[in-house]
Design an enzyme around this catalytic site. Structure first.
Site, short mmCIF file in Angstrom:
data_model
loop_
_atom_site.label_atom_id
_atom_site.label_comp_id
_atom_site.label_asym_id
_atom_site.label_seq_id
_atom_site.Cartn_x
_atom_site.Cartn_y
_atom_site.Cartn_z
N LEU A 11 0.78 -1.12 -0.09
CA LEU A 11 -0.27 0.07 -0.02
C LEU A 11 0.84 1.26 -0.10
O LEU A 11 0.42 2.37 -0.70
CB LEU A 11 -0.78 0.03 1.09
CG LEU A 11 -2.57 -0.74 1.02
CD1 LEU A 11 -3.36 -0.10 1.99
CD2 LEU A 11 -2.74 -0.51 -0.24
N ALA A 129 -3.05 -4.45 -3.38
CA ALA A 129 -1.74 -4.42 -4.05
C ALA A 129 -1.07 -5.31 -3.21
O ALA A 129 -1.24 -5.84 -2.34
CB ALA A 129 -1.27 -3.10 -3.71
N ARG A 131 3.14 -6.99 -3.20
CA ARG A 131 4.81 -6.90 -3.69
C ARG A 131 5.22 -8.30 -4.56
O ARG A 131 5.16 -9.25 -4.02
CB ARG A 131 5.61 -7.01 -2.54
CG ARG A 131 5.78 -5.57 -1.90
CD ARG A 131 6.84 -5.54 -0.93
NE ARG A 131 6.46 -5.97 0.37
CZ ARG A 131 7.25 -6.08 1.56
NH1 ARG A 131 8.59 -5.59 1.40
NH2 ARG A 131 6.74 -6.39 2.72
N LYS A 182 -15.50 -3.78 8.63
CA LYS A 182 -14.47 -4.41 7.72
C LYS A 182 -13.61 -5.69 8.86
O LYS A 182 -13.54 -6.68 8.33
CB LYS A 182 -13.32 -3.39 7.14
CG LYS A 182 -12.26 -4.23 6.33
CD LYS A 182 -11.70 -3.01 5.74
CE LYS A 182 -10.67 -3.93 4.66
NZ LYS A 182 -9.27 -3.36 4.40
N ASN A 186 -13.95 -9.69 8.09
CA ASN A 186 -12.81 -10.38 8.21
C ASN A 186 -12.92 -11.36 9.19
O ASN A 186 -12.40 -12.76 8.87
CB ASN A 186 -11.56 -9.38 8.57
CG ASN A 186 -10.18 -9.88 8.48
OD1 ASN A 186 -10.05 -10.87 9.33
ND2 ASN A 186 -9.11 -9.45 7.79
N SER A 250 -6.65 -12.51 2.57
CA SER A 250 -5.30 -12.13 3.08
C SER A 250 -4.78 -12.99 4.21
O SER A 250 -3.37 -13.05 4.09
CB SER A 250 -5.36 -10.74 3.38
OG SER A 250 -6.23 -10.52 4.41
P1 NAP Z 1 3.54 -4.73 3.32
O1 NAP Z 1 3.53 -4.94 1.83
O2 NAP Z 1 3.84 -5.93 4.36
O3 NAP Z 1 4.33 -3.57 3.33
C1 NAP Z 1 4.65 -2.90 4.67
C2 NAP Z 1 5.79 -2.25 4.80
O4 NAP Z 1 6.38 -1.53 6.03
C3 NAP Z 1 7.03 -3.13 4.49
O5 NAP Z 1 8.05 -2.65 3.31
C4 NAP Z 1 7.92 -3.03 5.94
O6 NAP Z 1 9.35 -3.28 5.68
C5 NAP Z 1 7.89 -1.86 6.35
N1 NAP Z 1 7.84 -1.57 7.73
C6 NAP Z 1 7.50 -1.99 8.75
N2 NAP Z 1 8.20 -1.47 9.71
C7 NAP Z 1 8.93 -0.27 9.46
C8 NAP Z 1 9.77 0.56 9.88
N3 NAP Z 1 9.81 0.55 11.28
N4 NAP Z 1 10.31 1.43 9.19
C9 NAP Z 1 10.32 1.15 8.04
N5 NAP Z 1 9.36 0.52 6.99
C10 NAP Z 1 8.93 -0.49 7.73
O7 NAP Z 1 2.08 -4.71 3.90
P2 NAP Z 1 0.79 -3.97 3.23
O8 NAP Z 1 0.17 -5.07 2.67
O9 NAP Z 1 1.23 -2.63 2.40
O10 NAP Z 1 -0.02 -3.55 4.32
C11 NAP Z 1 0.08 -2.45 5.16
C12 NAP Z 1 -1.27 -2.19 5.75
O11 NAP Z 1 -2.49 -1.99 5.13
C13 NAP Z 1 -1.84 -3.59 6.75
O12 NAP Z 1 -2.30 -3.34 7.74
C14 NAP Z 1 -2.73 -4.18 5.81
O13 NAP Z 1 -3.69 -4.96 6.29
C15 NAP Z 1 -3.68 -3.05 5.22
N6 NAP Z 1 -4.03 -3.15 3.69
C16 NAP Z 1 -3.31 -3.75 2.80
C17 NAP Z 1 -3.82 -3.84 1.55
C18 NAP Z 1 -3.17 -4.68 0.40
O14 NAP Z 1 -3.70 -4.72 -0.64
N7 NAP Z 1 -1.76 -4.62 0.74
C19 NAP Z 1 -5.40 -3.41 1.35
C20 NAP Z 1 -5.98 -2.99 2.57
C21 NAP Z 1 -5.36 -2.85 3.77
P3 NAP Z 1 10.09 -4.79 5.62
O15 NAP Z 1 9.72 -5.13 4.15
O16 NAP Z 1 11.24 -4.59 5.86
O17 NAP Z 1 9.21 -5.37 6.51
#
Ligand code: NAP
Length: 303
Positions: A11, A129, A131, A182, A186, A250
């Site tokens: 995100l 989204a 990675r 939500k 979930n 998820s």
């Molecule tokens: P993600 O892909 O795992 O990305 C999280 C990022 O945060 C990673 O790059 C992580 O780094 C970084 N991070 C963690 N601690 C950090 C710190 N102290 N300093 C700098 N960077 C740090 O997670 P995501 O899917 O984007 O999800 C983020 C939130 O949005 C979650 O709560 C998720 O449930 C919610 N969400 C996601 C989606 C989706 O489609 N992805 C949709 C709705 C809601 P590392 O890689 O080093 O761990």
């Protein structure tokens, strides 16, 4: 005003690339020097949208940077949120604005309590989204993001920047209701897909389990003062199961990839709230226990 974005994951990457390509100033805050070196070697963040990849050389730093932060988009997982903000706290201006993208509930309140003078805006997003690799994000599902501060009606002026960046959004003064709804959806779907190791559509085989959980979740929402979020919950859960029948949830994906789940901020939060409200929700508590045992048996954190 610079958009500082902590977390260049799914995100965070999706927001950063769209804001940057609209010409807005963006700085990524990466976990450490090694992440920064890998990011620099990659030449920036890549967004894959409709099969087309674009590279965005967005400025990046670690939390140890010097510049004060006025606006922060917190785009890490719920279990990383409090520690990430604590690390950045010395750089946050006293009246900083934080936009908290975390799923579930609990982490936002903890962050807000740790920064009593900051303006913490909660968000709930249906965008999707993932990675594909380090610093390469695929925009997988169009959606919408609700942003808000409970009871606060006038939206901040920078919403116009989200408009300019093409980020579909809406301001709401009832953000807690959205987050609770939500969370309930979930809780009714994701843990069962993990325990039965199935796609969302596989829950058609467990109608009584789903119905029982919805009944308890509706009781919880009403007791928590979120009666509106309880309306037609079971019907919506059934609609989601049908509409996303071919998808893995998820939480299922996290477990299948051996990744930590956000259980503590979803089912865990629901059970803690029920206990605090003096509610006996036997099915929800039993589900929580089964899920924790399942995770522990696979070497994954139970919280
Ligand atoms: P993600 O892909 O795992 O990305 C999280 C990022 O945060 C990673 O790059 C992580 O780094 C970084 N991070 C963690 N601690 C950090 C710190 N102290 N300093 C700098 N960077 C740090 O997670 P995501 O899917 O984007 O999800 C983020 C939130 O949005 C979650 O709560 C998720 O449930 C919610 N969400 C996601 C989606 C989706 O489609 N992805 C949709 C709705 C809601 P590392 O890689 O080093 O761990």
């Amino acid at each position: 005003m610079t958009w500082h974005i902590l977390g260049a994951g799914s995100l965070g990457g999706l927001w950063a690339t769209r804001l940057a390509r609209a010409g807005l100033p963006v700085r990524l805050i990466l976990r450490d020097r090694s992440a920064l070196a890998r990011y620099q070697a990659a030449g920036g963040l890549t967004l894959v949208e409709d099969g087309v990849a674009s590279l965005h050389a967005i400025a990046a730093e670690t939390a140890q940077g010097e510049a004060p932060i006025q606006r922060l988009l917190l785009a890490c997982k719920a279990y990383d949120a409090e520690a990430a903000v604590a690390e950045l706290a010395p750089r946050l201006r006293p009246d900083a604005e934080l936009i908290l993208l975390q799923n579930g509930l609990g982490s936002q309140q903890a962050v807000a309590a740790s920064l009593p003078r900051a303006r913490c805006i909660f968000a709930s997003s249906t965008e999707g989204a993932f990675r594909e690799s380090d610093f390469r994000v695929v925009y997988a599902g169009r959606g919408h993001t609700w942003l808000g501060q409970e009871g606060v009606t006038p939206p901040p002026q920078w919403l116009a920047e989200l408009q300019a960046a093409g980020i579909p959004h809406q301001w709401t003064a009832a953000i807690l209701g959205r987050l609770w709804r939500k969370l309930a959806l979930n809780c009714a779907i994701n843990p069962l897909t993990v325990l039965h190791d199935c796609r969302n559509g596989g829950l058609r085989d467990w109608p009584q389990e789903v119905a029982g959980l919805c009944e308890e979740l509706a009781l919880l929402l009403r007791a928590a003062g979120q009666a509106e979020a309880a309306d037609d919950l079971h019907q919506e859960v059934l609609r989601v199961i049908e509409g996303t029948a071919a998808n893995y949830s998820s939480m299922h994906q996290d477990v299948a990839h051996g990744r930590r789940t956000e259980i503590a901020y979803l089912l865990g939060h629901a059970c803690r709230e029920a206990q605090a409200l003096g509610l006996e929700l036997a099915q929800l508590q039993a589900l929580h226990l089964r899920l924790r045992l399942y995770l522990a048996a696979r070497g994954l954190p139970e919280t």
